[in-house]
Design a protein around this motif. Structure first.
Motif: not given
Length: 179
Positions: A130-149
């Protein structure tokens, strides 16, 4: 007269709404001393998956979609995108409830982790297309990793605080249907 079993279902549904509202309120609080620090886990997502794998009858689609849609609107995310992805993931788990009942916790944890990562990747794919601006991938992946933990902690808290457990083999609901 309302049977105690049916009223227990509504008690857990009300409890889920309260938990979702408290977690949403906590996300809105200005916690943290500086912008750009490490992201916290998505505890609501952990609660949703923990309840969906344990007792999917306590978490109907309309309740899940409503809570997530309110969260989308208040957190100013695209309305319905994250809701749709999580609902699809929960319905994937719900359709395999007979299988997840027999899984060990480690395999269940891996399944939930894979679903969390796939939801993140699908969310970011839609943003990219959609060509929408998004935050950094590392930031989002870090949130998912914290959620998994945090998932085992949420499962443990749900088990000990709310007595939310997987149904036993052969257990039936108030209508006589197998759980």
């Amino acid at each position: 007269m309302i049977e105690p079993v049916r009223s227990g279902v509504w008690l857990y549904r009300g409890l889920f709404i309260v938990i979702a509202l408290v977690l949403l309120f906590a996300r809105l609080l200005p916690l943290g001393d500086q912008a750009g620090s490490w992201p916290g886990p998505d505890i609501l997502l952990c609660v949703i998956f923990a309840w969906a794998t344990r007792r999917p009858d306590y978490l109907p689609v309309w309740l899940l979609a409503g809570a997530l849609l309110v969260e989308d609107i208040i957190l100013m995310r695209p309305p319905g995108l994250w809701t749709a992805l999580v609902v699809v993931a929960v319905e994937f788990v719900r359709s395999r409830i007979a299988l997840t009942r027999e899984l060990t916790f480690t395999v269940e944890w891996a399944l939930v982790a894979a679903l969390m990562v796939s939801c993140l990747l699908a969310y970011r794919l839609v943003f990219t297309l959609s060509f929408l601006p998004q935050g950094g991938f590392g930031f989002a992946m870090m949130q998912v990793l914290w959620s998994i933990l945090c998932y085992p902690l949420v499962v443990g808290a749900s088990r000990f605080a709310f007595d939310l457990r997987k149904p036993a083999t052969g257990e039936v609901d108030s209508y006589g249907r197998r759980l």
